[in-house]
Design an enzyme around this catalytic site. Structure first.
Site, PDB file in Angstrom:
ATOM      1  N   LYS A  61       0.794  -1.237   0.000  1.00  0.00           N
ATOM      2  CA  LYS A  61       0.000   0.000   0.000  1.00  0.00           C
ATOM      3  C   LYS A  61       0.824   1.286   0.000  1.00  0.00           C
ATOM      4  O   LYS A  61       0.340   2.355   0.370  1.00  0.00           O
ATOM      5  CB  LYS A  61      -1.025   0.048   1.158  1.00  0.00           C
ATOM      6  CG  LYS A  61      -1.828  -1.197   1.351  1.00  0.00           C
ATOM      7  CD  LYS A  61      -2.289  -1.843   0.096  1.00  0.00           C
ATOM      8  CE  LYS A  61      -3.388  -1.095  -0.623  1.00  0.00           C
ATOM      9  NZ  LYS A  61      -3.695  -1.817  -1.915  1.00  0.00           N
ATOM     10  N   TRP A  66       1.047   2.073  -8.730  1.00  0.00           N
ATOM     11  CA  TRP A  66       1.358   3.342  -9.407  1.00  0.00           C
ATOM     12  C   TRP A  66       2.756   3.257 -10.040  1.00  0.00           C
ATOM     13  O   TRP A  66       2.949   3.536 -11.222  1.00  0.00           O
ATOM     14  CB  TRP A  66       1.276   4.458  -8.369  1.00  0.00           C
ATOM     15  CG  TRP A  66       1.369   5.853  -8.882  1.00  0.00           C
ATOM     16  CD1 TRP A  66       1.331   6.262 -10.181  1.00  0.00           C
ATOM     17  CD2 TRP A  66       1.504   7.034  -8.066  1.00  0.00           C
ATOM     18  NE1 TRP A  66       1.438   7.637 -10.233  1.00  0.00           N
ATOM     19  CE2 TRP A  66       1.534   8.130  -8.956  1.00  0.00           C
ATOM     20  CE3 TRP A  66       1.592   7.261  -6.696  1.00  0.00           C
ATOM     21  CZ2 TRP A  66       1.663   9.440  -8.506  1.00  0.00           C
ATOM     22  CZ3 TRP A  66       1.717   8.568  -6.250  1.00  0.00           C
ATOM     23  CH2 TRP A  66       1.739   9.641  -7.141  1.00  0.00           C
ATOM     24  N   HIS A 120       6.808  -7.555  -2.105  1.00  0.00           N
ATOM     25  CA  HIS A 120       6.675  -6.805  -0.850  1.00  0.00           C
ATOM     26  C   HIS A 120       7.628  -7.377   0.208  1.00  0.00           C
ATOM     27  O   HIS A 120       7.513  -7.039   1.394  1.00  0.00           O
ATOM     28  CB  HIS A 120       5.243  -6.889  -0.325  1.00  0.00           C
ATOM     29  CG  HIS A 120       4.245  -6.102  -1.127  1.00  0.00           C
ATOM     30  ND1 HIS A 120       4.488  -4.836  -1.586  1.00  0.00           N
ATOM     31  CD2 HIS A 120       2.983  -6.408  -1.540  1.00  0.00           C
ATOM     32  CE1 HIS A 120       3.429  -4.400  -2.258  1.00  0.00           C
ATOM     33  NE2 HIS A 120       2.519  -5.334  -2.245  1.00  0.00           N
ATOM     34  N   SER A 150      -4.206   2.982   4.642  1.00  0.00           N
ATOM     35  CA  SER A 150      -4.450   2.319   3.365  1.00  0.00           C
ATOM     36  C   SER A 150      -4.435   0.800   3.533  1.00  0.00           C
ATOM     37  O   SER A 150      -5.273   0.081   2.971  1.00  0.00           O
ATOM     38  CB  SER A 150      -3.375   2.760   2.367  1.00  0.00           C
ATOM     39  OG  SER A 150      -3.607   2.214   1.099  1.00  0.00           O
ATOM     40  N   SER A 240      -2.007   9.236 -13.584  1.00  0.00           N
ATOM     41  CA  SER A 240      -2.649  10.038 -12.534  1.00  0.00           C
ATOM     42  C   SER A 240      -3.689   9.154 -11.845  1.00  0.00           C
ATOM     43  O   SER A 240      -4.167   8.163 -12.432  1.00  0.00           O
ATOM     44  CB  SER A 240      -3.321  11.271 -13.142  1.00  0.00           C
ATOM     45  OG  SER A 240      -4.370  10.847 -13.998  1.00  0.00           O
ATOM     46  N   MET A 244      -5.886   6.150 -13.619  1.00  0.00           N
ATOM     47  CA  MET A 244      -5.618   4.766 -13.193  1.00  0.00           C
ATOM     48  C   MET A 244      -6.826   4.132 -12.513  1.00  0.00           C
ATOM     49  O   MET A 244      -7.039   2.933 -12.596  1.00  0.00           O
ATOM     50  CB  MET A 244      -4.385   4.710 -12.281  1.00  0.00           C
ATOM     51  CG  MET A 244      -3.083   4.621 -13.086  1.00  0.00           C
ATOM     52  SD  MET A 244      -1.624   4.413 -12.052  1.00  0.00           S
ATOM     53  CE  MET A 244      -1.910   2.838 -11.279  1.00  0.00           C
ATOM     54  N   MET A 266      -8.208   1.424  -5.746  1.00  0.00           N
ATOM     55  CA  MET A 266      -7.742   2.816  -5.769  1.00  0.00           C
ATOM     56  C   MET A 266      -8.705   3.567  -4.858  1.00  0.00           C
ATOM     57  O   MET A 266      -9.821   3.905  -5.273  1.00  0.00           O
ATOM     58  CB  MET A 266      -7.851   3.417  -7.172  1.00  0.00           C
ATOM     59  CG  MET A 266      -7.039   2.731  -8.210  1.00  0.00           C
ATOM     60  SD  MET A 266      -5.376   3.361  -8.220  1.00  0.00           S
ATOM     61  CE  MET A 266      -4.616   2.114  -9.218  1.00  0.00           C
ATOM     62  N   ARG A 267      -8.311   3.834  -3.650  1.00  0.00           N
ATOM     63  CA  ARG A 267      -9.257   4.326  -2.640  1.00  0.00           C
ATOM     64  C   ARG A 267      -9.332   5.847  -2.660  1.00  0.00           C
ATOM     65  O   ARG A 267     -10.314   6.423  -3.099  1.00  0.00           O
ATOM     66  CB  ARG A 267      -8.811   3.790  -1.272  1.00  0.00           C
ATOM     67  CG  ARG A 267      -9.863   3.735  -0.194  1.00  0.00           C
ATOM     68  CD  ARG A 267      -9.266   3.134   1.061  1.00  0.00           C
ATOM     69  NE  ARG A 267      -8.046   3.834   1.429  1.00  0.00           N
ATOM     70  CZ  ARG A 267      -7.978   4.886   2.248  1.00  0.00           C
ATOM     71  NH1 ARG A 267      -9.064   5.351   2.815  1.00  0.00           N
ATOM     72  NH2 ARG A 267      -6.814   5.468   2.529  1.00  0.00           N
ATOM     73  N   LYS A 268      -8.286   6.542  -2.188  1.00  0.00           N
ATOM     74  CA  LYS A 268      -8.308   8.018  -2.177  1.00  0.00           C
ATOM     75  C   LYS A 268      -7.104   8.619  -2.894  1.00  0.00           C
ATOM     76  O   LYS A 268      -7.206   9.657  -3.523  1.00  0.00           O
ATOM     77  CB  LYS A 268      -8.334   8.526  -0.730  1.00  0.00           C
ATOM     78  CG  LYS A 268      -9.653   8.273  -0.017  1.00  0.00           C
ATOM     79  CD  LYS A 268      -9.710   9.075   1.264  1.00  0.00           C
ATOM     80  CE  LYS A 268     -11.019   8.879   1.999  1.00  0.00           C
ATOM     81  NZ  LYS A 268     -11.009   9.595   3.301  1.00  0.00           N
ATOM     82  N   GLY A 269      -5.950   8.006  -2.702  1.00  0.00           N
ATOM     83  CA  GLY A 269      -4.742   8.483  -3.375  1.00  0.00           C
ATOM     84  C   GLY A 269      -4.331   9.890  -2.972  1.00  0.00           C
ATOM     85  O   GLY A 269      -4.068  10.729  -3.836  1.00  0.00           O
TER      86      GLY A 269
HETATM   87  N1  LIG Z   1      -1.848   6.991  -9.630  1.00  0.00           N
HETATM   88  C1  LIG Z   1      -1.934   7.086  -8.314  1.00  0.00           C
HETATM   89  N2  LIG Z   1      -1.788   8.293  -7.707  1.00  0.00           N
HETATM   90  C2  LIG Z   1      -1.864   8.397  -6.360  1.00  0.00           C
HETATM   91  N3  LIG Z   1      -2.126   7.347  -5.535  1.00  0.00           N
HETATM   92  C3  LIG Z   1      -2.288   6.139  -6.101  1.00  0.00           C
HETATM   93  C4  LIG Z   1      -2.201   5.943  -7.501  1.00  0.00           C
HETATM   94  N4  LIG Z   1      -2.407   4.638  -7.751  1.00  0.00           N
HETATM   95  C5  LIG Z   1      -2.616   4.045  -6.570  1.00  0.00           C
HETATM   96  N5  LIG Z   1      -2.566   4.931  -5.567  1.00  0.00           N
HETATM   97  C6  LIG Z   1      -2.778   4.713  -4.135  1.00  0.00           C
HETATM   98  O1  LIG Z   1      -1.757   3.839  -3.638  1.00  0.00           O
HETATM   99  C7  LIG Z   1      -2.300   3.009  -2.610  1.00  0.00           C
HETATM  100  C8  LIG Z   1      -2.161   1.565  -3.017  1.00  0.00           C
HETATM  101  O2  LIG Z   1      -0.807   1.224  -3.038  1.00  0.00           O
HETATM  102  P1  LIG Z   1      -0.349  -0.217  -3.577  1.00  0.00           P
HETATM  103  O3  LIG Z   1      -0.392  -0.180  -5.058  1.00  0.00           O
HETATM  104  O4  LIG Z   1       1.018  -0.355  -3.018  1.00  0.00           O
HETATM  105  O5  LIG Z   1      -1.314  -1.212  -3.070  1.00  0.00           O
HETATM  106  C9  LIG Z   1      -3.761   3.414  -2.461  1.00  0.00           C
HETATM  107  O6  LIG Z   1      -3.781   4.441  -1.481  1.00  0.00           O
HETATM  108  P2  LIG Z   1      -5.052   4.845  -0.601  1.00  0.00           P
HETATM  109  O7  LIG Z   1      -5.596   3.583  -0.025  1.00  0.00           O
HETATM  110  O8  LIG Z   1      -4.524   5.779   0.440  1.00  0.00           O
HETATM  111  O9  LIG Z   1      -5.994   5.514  -1.532  1.00  0.00           O
HETATM  112  C10 LIG Z   1      -4.069   3.946  -3.853  1.00  0.00           C
HETATM  113  O10 LIG Z   1      -5.191   4.781  -3.926  1.00  0.00           O
HETATM  114  C1  LIG Z   2      -2.847 -11.040  -0.993  1.00  0.00           C
HETATM  115  C2  LIG Z   2      -3.147 -10.394  -2.251  1.00  0.00           C
HETATM  116  C3  LIG Z   2      -2.458  -9.116  -2.510  1.00  0.00           C
HETATM  117  C4  LIG Z   2      -1.665  -8.536  -1.570  1.00  0.00           C
HETATM  118  C5  LIG Z   2      -1.011  -7.363  -1.865  1.00  0.00           C
HETATM  119  C6  LIG Z   2      -1.178  -6.816  -3.099  1.00  0.00           C
HETATM  120  O1  LIG Z   2      -0.452  -5.771  -3.472  1.00  0.00           O
HETATM  121  S1  LIG Z   2      -0.554  -4.325  -3.179  1.00  0.00           S
HETATM  122  O2  LIG Z   2      -0.081  -4.015  -1.823  1.00  0.00           O
HETATM  123  O3  LIG Z   2      -1.909  -3.846  -3.329  1.00  0.00           O
HETATM  124  O4  LIG Z   2       0.350  -3.758  -4.150  1.00  0.00           O
HETATM  125  C7  LIG Z   2      -1.973  -7.368  -4.046  1.00  0.00           C
HETATM  126  C8  LIG Z   2      -2.618  -8.541  -3.746  1.00  0.00           C
END
Ligand SMILES: Nc1ncnc2c1ncn2[C@@H]1O[C@H](COP(=O)(O)O)[C@@H](OP(=O)(O)O)[C@H]1O
Ligand SMILES: CCc1ccc(OS(=O)(=O)O)cc1
Length: 305
Positions: A61, A66, A120, A150, A240, A244, A266-269
């Site tokens: 997260k 991104w 990760h 997140s 952006s 996305m 994609m929750r809030k970003g």
């Molecule tokens: N293009 C973008 N710009 C800004 N934030 C982004 C993005 N794409 C993904 N994110 C945010 O990155 C987080 C997910 O990260 P990951 O890809 O590591 O799982 C989420 O945060 P939030 O939950 O705070 O919205 C998601 O909304």
């Molecule tokens: C367990 C499934 C899983 C876990 C983490 C993921 O990645 S991310 O943190 O959202 O980038 C995706 C799938």
């Protein structure tokens, strides 16, 4: 009629998701990982990297998807059609992810070079062949408060991971590092140290938010590419948050374990969403814990704008 059929599908998906058991976990060298990953740990650890492999590493997260999309677009000279060829998890295998039908390792082994792989894993658990082959690595980190919020919403919607419980419970669980992929502190600090002895581009989510073009250019240079300004602008636009969020290839839409109605991928970003979640007491408690755990590093994060 068509709407009714769609509603029925949605209802069935919700029910199927509700019946899924939460993800089981186990440990490798004291780090909590999904049980499925632990079950094939020898295979993960003995993975054979190739010198032209690129790794995108992060704490979950932190802005992984991104960064993955930015990298894919740079590799494809900004060609949107090429980057929309498949869901992100098929374009760039998730090394330690195991599904009933396939694993990231099998996917990577079946893929032609040059490969881009996502992980990760904390630095000490990255398969040694990546160091031996001197592979390039991009690490992306995000401030702990937003990262925690997140991750909480992600654990609620993703049955591949344990049920996070209430926010108050999760707050303590996260601070204690009792989450899958281990402590945020150890993760970001471990990868930060490693960059002194290995080709690692260490990125920050907050810097990507503040000046995406500057950070995308850094990635481009690290990958040894030279793209025209207009292509860089195209990549900025297409990576952006708003674009996305609408892209079916970057949202894990067909993952049965994810319930996007509970919380979208994609929750809030944004930077500073933690302020809508932390109580004052939690913020104070967090700051004390943070100060103790970050005393031994030069790493620093922007937590609000
Ligand atoms: N293009 C973008 N710009 C800004 N934030 C982004 C993005 N794409 C993904 N994110 C945010 O990155 C987080 C997910 O990260 P990951 O890809 O590591 O799982 C989420 O945060 P939030 O939950 O705070 O919205 C998601 O909304
Ligand atoms: C367990 C499934 C899983 C876990 C983490 C993921 O990645 S991310 O943190 O959202 O980038 C995706 C799938």
């Amino acid at each position: 009629m068509e709407t009714m059929a769609k509603d029925k599908v949605e209802e069935t998906r919700e029910l199927d998701w509700a019946l899924l058991p939460p993800g089981e976990v186990s440990q490798v060298d004291g780090i909590m990982l999904e049980k499925n990953t632990c079950n094939i740990w020898d295979k993960v650890w003995n993975f054979q990297a190739k010198p032209d492999d690129l790794v995108i590493a992060s704490y979950p997260k932190a802005g992984t998807t991104w960064t993955q999309e930015i990298v894919d677009l740079i590799q494809n000279d900004g060609d949107i059609k090429k980057s929309r060829r498949a869901p992100i998890q098929l374009r760039q295998p998730f090394l330690e992810w195991v599904k009933p039908t396939c694993s990231g390792i099998d996917q990577a082994n079946a893929m032609p070079s040059p490969r881009t792989l996502k992980t990760h894993l904390p630095v000490q658990l990255l398969p040694p062949s990546f160091w031996e082959k001197n592979c390039k690595i991009i690490y992306v980190a995000r401030n702990a408060k937003d990262n925690m919020v997140s991750y909480y919403y992600f654990q609620r919607m993703n049955k591949g991971l344990p049920d996070p419980g209430s926010w108050d419970e999760y707050f303590e669980t996260f601070l204690a590092g009792k989450v899958v992929w281990g402590s945020w502190y150890d993760h970001v600090k471990g990868w930060w140290r490693k960059k002194d002895s290995h080709p690692i581009l260490y990125l920050f989510y907050e810097e990507m938010m503040k000046d995406p073009k500057r950070e995308i250019r850094k990635v481009m240079e690290f990958l040894g590419k030279d793209l025209k300004e207009e292509i860089l602008d195209k990549i900025v636009y297409n990576t952006s948050f708003d674009v996305m969020k609408k892209n079916p290839m970057t949202n894990y839409i067909n993952e049965v374990r994810m319930n996007h109605n509970l919380s979208p991928f994609m929750r809030k970003g944004v930077i500073g969403d933690w302020k809508n979640q932390f109580t004052e007491t939690q913020n104070k408690r967090f700051n004390e814990d943070y100060e103790k755990n970050m005393a031994d590093t030069s790493l620093s994060f922007c937590m609000e704008l």
